[in-house]
Design a protein around this motif. Structure first.
Motif, mmCIF file in Angstrom:
data_model
loop_
_atom_site.group_PDB
_atom_site.id
_atom_site.type_symbol
_atom_site.label_atom_id
_atom_site.label_comp_id
_atom_site.label_asym_id
_atom_site.label_seq_id
_atom_site.Cartn_x
_atom_site.Cartn_y
_atom_site.Cartn_z
ATOM 1 N N LEU A 89 0.832 -1.202 0.000
ATOM 2 C CA LEU A 89 0.000 0.000 0.000
ATOM 3 C C LEU A 89 0.867 1.253 0.000
ATOM 4 O O LEU A 89 0.596 2.208 -0.734
ATOM 5 C CB LEU A 89 -0.943 -0.006 1.205
ATOM 6 C CG LEU A 89 -1.863 1.207 1.339
ATOM 7 C CD1 LEU A 89 -2.765 1.358 0.113
ATOM 8 C CD2 LEU A 89 -2.710 1.089 2.600
ATOM 9 N N ALA A 90 1.925 1.252 0.792
ATOM 10 C CA ALA A 90 2.827 2.401 0.824
ATOM 11 C C ALA A 90 3.492 2.594 -0.538
ATOM 12 O O ALA A 90 3.635 3.733 -1.012
ATOM 13 C CB ALA A 90 3.881 2.218 1.914
ATOM 14 N N ALA A 91 3.887 1.509 -1.196
ATOM 15 C CA ALA A 91 4.504 1.614 -2.524
ATOM 16 C C ALA A 91 3.506 2.174 -3.532
ATOM 17 O O ALA A 91 3.876 2.994 -4.387
ATOM 18 C CB ALA A 91 5.013 0.246 -2.971
ATOM 19 N N ALA A 92 2.260 1.756 -3.455
ATOM 20 C CA ALA A 92 1.232 2.272 -4.361
ATOM 21 C C ALA A 92 1.034 3.767 -4.145
ATOM 22 O O ALA A 92 0.897 4.532 -5.110
ATOM 23 C CB ALA A 92 -0.079 1.530 -4.153
ATOM 24 N N LEU A 93 1.039 4.215 -2.906
ATOM 25 C CA LEU A 93 0.880 5.642 -2.613
ATOM 26 C C LEU A 93 2.097 6.427 -3.086
ATOM 27 O O LEU A 93 1.969 7.509 -3.657
ATOM 28 C CB LEU A 93 0.663 5.850 -1.114
ATOM 29 C CG LEU A 93 -0.637 5.287 -0.546
ATOM 30 C CD1 LEU A 93 -0.622 5.357 0.972
ATOM 31 C CD2 LEU A 93 -1.835 6.017 -1.113
ATOM 32 N N ARG A 94 3.275 5.869 -2.853
ATOM 33 C CA ARG A 94 4.511 6.543 -3.250
ATOM 34 C C ARG A 94 4.607 6.672 -4.773
ATOM 35 O O ARG A 94 5.026 7.698 -5.296
ATOM 36 C CB ARG A 94 5.717 5.751 -2.722
ATOM 37 C CG ARG A 94 7.031 6.476 -2.808
ATOM 38 C CD ARG A 94 8.197 5.661 -2.225
ATOM 39 N NE ARG A 94 7.937 5.193 -0.875
ATOM 40 C CZ ARG A 94 7.727 3.908 -0.537
ATOM 41 N NH1 ARG A 94 7.746 2.975 -1.440
ATOM 42 N NH2 ARG A 94 7.501 3.579 0.714
ATOM 43 N N ASP A 95 4.177 5.614 -5.493
ATOM 44 C CA ASP A 95 4.275 5.602 -6.957
ATOM 45 C C ASP A 95 3.069 6.235 -7.641
ATOM 46 O O ASP A 95 3.048 6.350 -8.864
ATOM 47 C CB ASP A 95 4.431 4.164 -7.460
ATOM 48 C CG ASP A 95 5.686 3.502 -6.912
ATOM 49 O OD1 ASP A 95 6.604 4.223 -6.491
ATOM 50 O OD2 ASP A 95 5.728 2.257 -6.890
ATOM 51 N N GLY A 96 2.036 6.579 -6.866
ATOM 52 C CA GLY A 96 0.842 7.180 -7.453
ATOM 53 C C GLY A 96 -0.056 6.169 -8.144
ATOM 54 O O GLY A 96 -0.836 6.516 -9.027
ATOM 55 N N ALA A 119 1.717 6.975 6.408
ATOM 56 C CA ALA A 119 2.685 7.409 5.405
ATOM 57 C C ALA A 119 4.042 7.707 6.035
ATOM 58 O O ALA A 119 5.084 7.298 5.511
ATOM 59 C CB ALA A 119 2.158 8.637 4.665
ATOM 60 N N ALA A 120 4.047 8.400 7.158
ATOM 61 C CA ALA A 120 5.309 8.750 7.809
ATOM 62 C C ALA A 120 6.057 7.514 8.272
ATOM 63 O O ALA A 120 7.278 7.410 8.111
ATOM 64 C CB ALA A 120 5.042 9.678 8.985
ATOM 65 N N GLU A 121 5.359 6.553 8.840
ATOM 66 C CA GLU A 121 6.004 5.347 9.355
ATOM 67 C C GLU A 121 6.550 4.455 8.249
ATOM 68 O O GLU A 121 7.510 3.737 8.463
ATOM 69 C CB GLU A 121 5.026 4.543 10.226
ATOM 70 C CG GLU A 121 4.741 5.174 11.555
ATOM 71 C CD GLU A 121 5.992 5.280 12.420
ATOM 72 O OE1 GLU A 121 6.726 4.282 12.551
ATOM 73 O OE2 GLU A 121 6.214 6.364 12.967
ATOM 74 N N LEU A 122 5.926 4.488 7.074
ATOM 75 C CA LEU A 122 6.365 3.611 5.988
ATOM 76 C C LEU A 122 7.181 4.349 4.935
ATOM 77 O O LEU A 122 7.418 3.834 3.849
ATOM 78 C CB LEU A 122 5.163 2.917 5.357
ATOM 79 C CG LEU A 122 4.560 1.882 6.301
ATOM 80 C CD1 LEU A 122 3.203 1.451 5.853
ATOM 81 C CD2 LEU A 122 5.481 0.686 6.433
ATOM 82 N N GLY A 123 7.610 5.551 5.245
ATOM 83 C CA GLY A 123 8.539 6.263 4.385
ATOM 84 C C GLY A 123 7.938 6.874 3.137
ATOM 85 O O GLY A 123 8.645 7.074 2.152
ATOM 86 N N VAL A 124 6.649 7.170 3.166
ATOM 87 C CA VAL A 124 6.018 7.851 2.028
ATOM 88 C C VAL A 124 6.110 9.351 2.310
ATOM 89 O O VAL A 124 5.544 9.832 3.296
ATOM 90 C CB VAL A 124 4.537 7.433 1.869
ATOM 91 C CG1 VAL A 124 3.895 8.178 0.716
ATOM 92 C CG2 VAL A 124 4.415 5.933 1.689
ATOM 93 N N PRO A 125 6.839 10.096 1.460
ATOM 94 C CA PRO A 125 6.940 11.540 1.697
ATOM 95 C C PRO A 125 5.565 12.211 1.634
ATOM 96 O O PRO A 125 4.676 11.767 0.902
ATOM 97 C CB PRO A 125 7.837 12.032 0.552
ATOM 98 C CG PRO A 125 8.518 10.819 0.026
ATOM 99 C CD PRO A 125 7.611 9.672 0.304
ATOM 100 N N GLN A 126 5.414 13.271 2.390
ATOM 101 C CA GLN A 126 4.139 13.991 2.434
ATOM 102 C C GLN A 126 3.734 14.487 1.049
ATOM 103 O O GLN A 126 2.564 14.451 0.683
ATOM 104 C CB GLN A 126 4.244 15.166 3.419
ATOM 105 C CG GLN A 126 2.943 15.825 3.757
ATOM 106 C CD GLN A 126 2.032 14.950 4.611
ATOM 107 O OE1 GLN A 126 2.471 14.041 5.280
ATOM 108 N NE2 GLN A 126 0.751 15.221 4.561
ATOM 109 N N GLU A 127 4.709 14.930 0.259
ATOM 110 C CA GLU A 127 4.419 15.412 -1.096
ATOM 111 C C GLU A 127 3.870 14.288 -1.963
ATOM 112 O O GLU A 127 2.947 14.488 -2.756
ATOM 113 C CB GLU A 127 5.681 16.000 -1.752
ATOM 114 C CG GLU A 127 6.279 17.176 -1.019
ATOM 115 C CD GLU A 127 7.141 16.732 0.170
ATOM 116 O OE1 GLU A 127 7.769 15.651 0.130
ATOM 117 O OE2 GLU A 127 7.150 17.479 1.158
ATOM 118 N N ALA A 128 4.446 13.093 -1.847
ATOM 119 C CA ALA A 128 3.974 11.944 -2.632
ATOM 120 C C ALA A 128 2.563 11.553 -2.215
ATOM 121 O O ALA A 128 1.729 11.191 -3.058
ATOM 122 C CB ALA A 128 4.928 10.765 -2.467
#
Length: 150
Positions: A89-96, A119-128
């Protein structure tokens, strides 16, 4: 009455229904396993309800991050046959990758604070995370609460 052997064969491979464990076996297990509690839970129902009532309305960030991650993952996977883990899920959010059905649940069914903690815990930047929310809004036409609380 004649027996329907076809139905018997169809259910032959099915798992047997769970058997109820006799109370005597549970009592023996409690006596031999020191890790199991004796008797009923230590809190009464009234104490439990009072604690739940006191926690109602509290922001999500009072929880541990691990609990927030588990809550988010269980929420997004609840109605789905194909389940994903927190990293996917974090990868999907990070990659859009907003086409995933779990992304729909993430933006519409989880608390905004929980989204930010996840997002913060799994390393997804706020901008992403915000870019993914904007892409999801463009794709679905739904207003995402995360975007209104920037």
């Amino acid at each position: 009455l004649p027996r329907d052997h076809g139905a018997e064969r169809a259910f032959a491979g099915a798992a047997a229904p769970p058997q109820r464990v006799p109370e005597a076996a549970v009592t023996r297990r409690r006596a031999t396993d020191p890790g199991l509690p004796d008797g009923p839970p230590s809190r009464s129902r009234e104490e439990f309800l009072a604690r739940v009532k006191a926690l109602r309305g509290k922001p999500v960030n009072w929880l541990e991050p691990r609990a927030v991650i588990a809550c988010v993952v269980s929420t997004v996977n609840a109605p789905r046959r194909n389940q994903i883990d927190a990293v996917a899920l974090a990868a999907a959010l990070r990659d859009g990758n907003v086409e995933l059905p779990q992304v729909d649940s993430f933006f519409l069914e989880t608390d905004v604070d929980a989204q930010r903690i996840f997002a913060a815990e799994l390393g997804v930047p706020q901008e992403a995370l915000l870019r993914a929310a904007e892409a999801y809004t463009a794709l679905s036409g739904y207003d995402v609460p995360l975007l209104s609380t920037r």
